[in-house]
Design an enzyme around this catalytic site. Sequence first.
Site, mmCIF file in Angstrom:
data_model
loop_
_atom_site.group_PDB
_atom_site.id
_atom_site.type_symbol
_atom_site.label_atom_id
_atom_site.label_comp_id
_atom_site.label_asym_id
_atom_site.label_seq_id
_atom_site.Cartn_x
_atom_site.Cartn_y
_atom_site.Cartn_z
ATOM 1 N N SER A 69 0.793 -1.232 0.000
ATOM 2 C CA SER A 69 0.000 0.000 0.000
ATOM 3 C C SER A 69 0.822 1.277 0.000
ATOM 4 O O SER A 69 0.251 2.370 -0.141
ATOM 5 C CB SER A 69 -0.950 0.007 1.201
ATOM 6 O OG SER A 69 -2.018 -0.886 0.980
ATOM 7 N N GLY A 303 3.002 -0.896 4.059
ATOM 8 C CA GLY A 303 2.376 -1.763 3.078
ATOM 9 C C GLY A 303 2.589 -3.218 3.433
ATOM 10 O O GLY A 303 3.635 -3.586 3.967
#
Length: 465
Positions: A69, A303
Site C-alpha cells: 500500500s 504496506g
Amino acid sequence: MTESAEFPMELPAHGEVAGLLDTLAREYLAPGVQFAVYERGVISSFEYGEETYGSGRPVTADTVFPWGSVTKSATALLLAQLVSDGDLELDEPVGPLLPELAGSPDSPLYTATPRRLLSHTAGLPDMPPVEDDLALRDCVAASAGAPAVCEPGKHFSYANLGYVLAGRILESVTGVTWWEAVRDFVLTPLGVEPGFLGAAAPGPVAGQHAVHLPTGSVQQVDEPGLPKALVPAGALMSSATGLLRYAAVHLAPGGSTVLEPGLLAELRTPVPGSAAFGLADGWGLGLAVHTDGAGRRWLGHDGNTGGASCALRFDPGRGIGVALMTNATSGRQMGHAFFDALAAKGFDVGRAEAPDLGRPLSGSALDAAAAEVCGEYRSGTDLLTVRRAGHGELLMDRGGLRPARLELHQGLEFRLKSESVEAGHGSDESKDLYCFVRDSRTGQVGGMYMSGGRLQVREGIGLLG
C-alpha cells in the site's frame, strides 16, 4: 507537531543497526530484510538473510520487494500533478470526470472529492463485493451503488476503493493507463527503475512467506498478481534504496521537478477527521502522519502483501528518510520492534505507539461496557459479532475463525486473544490494539476499528456520523 528544521539525530553505528536487524529478523522469523537510510542525499543500506527461505540466495541492495500500500502515495502524487495542471480540484466532486458515474449522482463515489479519497475520509467502504479482476472503469461502475460507511469527513476509514477511484480518474483525465503514468511521470523522473507485481522487475525478486510465530512456521507463498482495479493501491515494487529515491521528491530540492513545493506540502498536511486509530496521528494525501517522541512530524506509509511488508518514514525538514522491507507476514511486527529499538538508541522515526491501557475491565465496569458494545458490525460482506459468553467474557465471532476473546479497556480500546474457548491456541495478533467508535451525533457506540483502520459499522445505525 511540525516538520522539523533542525537536523541532528544520529543513526546508531553500522554494526549496531546490522546487529538489530539480525536479532529481530531471527526473532520474527523473517527470511530476508532490507533497511535503507537517506540522509541529505546520501543513501546507506543494510541487508540480512535470503531472498527465499532455504534458497541460499542472499538479499542484496538490489533485491526487489513489494511496496504494497505504499503504492498509494505514488497514486496521490499523480493526482496532485493533475491538480497542478488545472485538470482537477482537490475539493470538487470527482463524479463529473467519470462517464460511468453519470447515472449515479447520489453515489458516495460521485460526490467524493480527491482530498477525501486520498486521505481515507470520504466514508467509502474498503471494497464492495464485485466480480474479480475487473478493469478500473468496470470496477468503478460496479461499485457505484456501494453504500458509504460514515458521513464524509467525520471519520477515517481506510478504503482501497478510494484509490481504485483515484486510478480511474487518472486514466479518464490523461488517456493513459495508471502503469504508464506512474512510470513516466513519477518513477523515471526520480531515477527509480519501475517494478510492478506480476510484471518485469528491475532486479532479483524476494520470495514471500507466511509466518506463524506461535508455531514457528515459515511457508513460502505464491503471491498472485493484483486484480486490475487494485493496481493503483498496491502494485509497485523496488529495493529499499529505490523506495528512498522515490521519497526524495519530498526530501531533495530536485523533487520540485515532479511537483511544485506548494502541492507537495498539501500531500503532507493532515486532513481534518483523518485521525487513524492504531495507524497514525492523521493522514495527508496518500501519506500517514506520525509523531516522534520529541513531537516532530514524520510522513510515510506502510504496506503489506500476502507474504511481505514495507515501511517508509521521512522528515522533509531534516532531509532524512528510512525504508524497511521484509519478505514475511511477520515483518510488520518486526518493523514495530525495530523502530522501537532505534528510538531507544536516539533515532526515533515516528510510529504509532500504543497507550498504556492498564488492566482490562472486569466486574461491574465490564458489565456496563458490554451493554454498550455487544452487537453486530459490518464492513462490506464481513460481519463481526460481539457477544457475552456464558462465563461473562466478551467474545468476537469472525466468520469461519475461532471466536476471539475480547479484552476491553476503559476507553473502549480492546485487544483480541485468539485462543479458542475450546482449545488454547495463541495468535500473532494478540498485541494489536483496536477500539470501538462513538457516533458524533448520539454518543452511542456505532462502529469499531479493526485491522488496518477499516471502520466496521454497527448494524441498524445507518450512516455513522
